[in-house]
Write an enzyme that holds these catalytic residues in place. Sequence first.
Site, PDB file in Angstrom:
ATOM      1  CD  GLU A  70       0.234   2.633   7.749  1.00 15.12           C
ATOM      2  OE1 GLU A  70       1.388   2.194   7.801  1.00 15.12           O
ATOM      3  OE2 GLU A  70      -0.696   2.055   7.145  1.00 15.12           O
ATOM      4  CG  ASP A  71       3.926   4.012   5.668  1.00 19.11           C
ATOM      5  OD1 ASP A  71       2.697   3.903   5.846  1.00 19.11           O
ATOM      6  OD2 ASP A  71       4.529   3.384   4.775  1.00 19.11           O
TER       7      ASP A  71
ATOM      8  CG  ASP B  98      -3.235   6.761  -0.227  1.00 15.97           C
ATOM      9  OD1 ASP B  98      -2.244   7.187  -0.824  1.00 15.97           O
ATOM     10  OD2 ASP B  98      -4.306   6.506  -0.804  1.00 15.97           O
ATOM     11  CB  THR B  99      -7.830   4.764   0.689  1.00 15.15           C
ATOM     12  OG1 THR B  99      -7.286   3.596   1.303  1.00 15.15           O
ATOM     13  CG2 THR B  99      -7.341   4.878  -0.741  1.00 15.15           C
ATOM     14  N   GLY B 100      -7.074   5.286   3.845  1.00 14.42           N
ATOM     15  CA  GLY B 100      -7.447   5.001   5.228  1.00 14.42           C
ATOM     16  C   GLY B 100      -7.873   3.555   5.436  1.00 14.42           C
TER      17      GLY B 100
ATOM     18  CB  THR C 168      -3.868   0.128   5.555  1.00 15.80           C
ATOM     19  OG1 THR C 168      -3.748   0.071   4.139  1.00 15.80           O
ATOM     20  CG2 THR C 168      -2.924  -0.856   6.200  1.00 15.80           C
TER      21      THR C 168
ATOM     22  CE  LYS D 115      -0.473   9.775  -0.468  1.00 12.62           C
ATOM     23  NZ  LYS D 115       0.159   9.278  -1.722  1.00 12.62           N
TER      24      LYS D 115
ATOM     25  CG  ASP E  75       7.694   0.637  -0.802  1.00 11.89           C
ATOM     26  OD1 ASP E  75       6.743   1.094  -0.140  1.00 11.89           O
ATOM     27  OD2 ASP E  75       7.575  -0.342  -1.546  1.00 11.89           O
TER      28      ASP E  75
ATOM     29  NE  ARG F 283      10.078  -1.057   2.090  1.00 12.44           N
ATOM     30  CZ  ARG F 283       8.763  -0.869   2.134  1.00 12.44           C
ATOM     31  NH1 ARG F 283       8.275   0.158   2.768  1.00 12.44           N
ATOM     32  NH2 ARG F 283       7.940  -1.705   1.528  1.00 12.44           N
TER      33      ARG F 283
HETATM   34  P1  XMP Z   1      -4.326   3.234   2.602  1.00 12.70           P
HETATM   35  O1  XMP Z   1      -4.852   3.578   1.230  1.00 12.70           O
HETATM   36  O2  XMP Z   1      -4.859   1.931   3.076  1.00 12.70           O
HETATM   37  O3  XMP Z   1      -2.819   3.036   2.310  1.00 12.70           O
HETATM   38  O4  XMP Z   1      -4.492   4.355   3.578  1.00 12.70           O
HETATM   39  C1  XMP Z   1      -1.891   3.086   3.237  1.00 12.70           C
HETATM   40  C2  XMP Z   1      -0.646   2.458   2.707  1.00 12.70           C
HETATM   41  O5  XMP Z   1      -0.415   2.796   1.345  1.00 12.70           O
HETATM   42  C3  XMP Z   1       0.921   3.059   1.111  1.00 12.70           C
HETATM   43  N1  XMP Z   1       1.044   4.405   0.545  1.00 12.70           N
HETATM   44  C4  XMP Z   1       2.174   4.935   0.119  1.00 12.70           C
HETATM   45  N2  XMP Z   1       3.419   4.434   0.112  1.00 12.70           N
HETATM   46  N3  XMP Z   1       4.202   6.457  -0.810  1.00 12.70           N
HETATM   47  C5  XMP Z   1       4.424   5.205  -0.373  1.00 12.70           C
HETATM   48  O6  XMP Z   1       5.558   4.763  -0.386  1.00 12.70           O
HETATM   49  C6  XMP Z   1       2.977   7.036  -0.826  1.00 12.70           C
HETATM   50  O7  XMP Z   1       2.828   8.188  -1.245  1.00 12.70           O
HETATM   51  C7  XMP Z   1       1.906   6.220  -0.335  1.00 12.70           C
HETATM   52  N4  XMP Z   1       0.583   6.449  -0.195  1.00 12.70           N
HETATM   53  C8  XMP Z   1       0.096   5.302   0.362  1.00 12.70           C
HETATM   54  C9  XMP Z   1       1.593   2.976   2.449  1.00 12.70           C
HETATM   55  O8  XMP Z   1       2.252   1.753   2.523  1.00 12.70           O
HETATM   56  C10 XMP Z   1       0.497   3.005   3.471  1.00 12.70           C
HETATM   57  O9  XMP Z   1       0.792   2.163   4.555  1.00 12.70           O
HETATM   58 MG    MG Z   2       2.415   1.002   4.917  1.00 12.04          MG
END
Ligand code: XMP
Ligand code: MG
Length: 183
Positions: free
Chosen positions: A101-102, A105-107, A109, A133, A165, A171
């Site tokens: 995964e890139d 964030d919240t986790g 996904t 994060k 992105d 990207r």
């Molecule tokens: P969750 O919240 O599910 O989100 O952990 C994961 C997805 O959210 C996108 N994401 C970002 N994309 N810059 C981005 O371009 C960011 O700072 C960012 N934070 C979250 C990302 O696609 C990730 O897979």
């Molecule tokens: Mg993503």
Amino acid sequence: MKKESIEVLFTADEISRNLDTLARQIENDYLGQELVMVSVLTGSMMFVSDLARKIDNNKVDVRIDIISASSYGLGTESGDRVNINLDTREHLKGRNVMVVEDIVDTGKTLNFITYLLKYHQPSSVKICALLNKPSRRDPALKDLKIDYLAFPSIEDYFVVGYGLDCAQKYRNLPYVGILSFEE
Ligand code: XMP
Ligand code: MG
């Protein structure tokens, strides 16, 4: 109209060096085994392609599969729903799976994707992320374990580049940068 500006956070060289370290770690951990790297599209495209090419095939038998999920709309705010737009195609039963995964964030996904993949009864499922994060983590997912992380955790910046992105833009930047909006 708001002008977007980008400040470099991690250079292309730093990314390459950290991916070398991660690749050595993966070679050690999966020595003599097979590994299916599941790239979470679209953000992890650059990450998985560079990381996979740094892993020695004589040490690990690497396969690549893809899954596509979206929890984001067009802007920068996380949505509550995770949509699976495209599922994996490899047979995953009894195999080592690594979700790539890139950014976490919240986790939500990753949590949803690992839950889905476990349905296929792989022998192991590990999580690999370029960025993390933790301050943004959903409280219910505070124990989510990232097994392989390319960089130390970052603050709550919105980052773009190297696959990441903002509304599909940036990207292709070779580095990771912090996006901000100026009046
Ligand atoms: P969750 O919240 O599910 O989100 O952990 C994961 C997805 O959210 C996108 N994401 C970002 N994309 N810059 C981005 O371009 C960011 O700072 C960012 N934070 C979250 C990302 O696609 C990730 O897979
Ligand atoms: Mg993503």
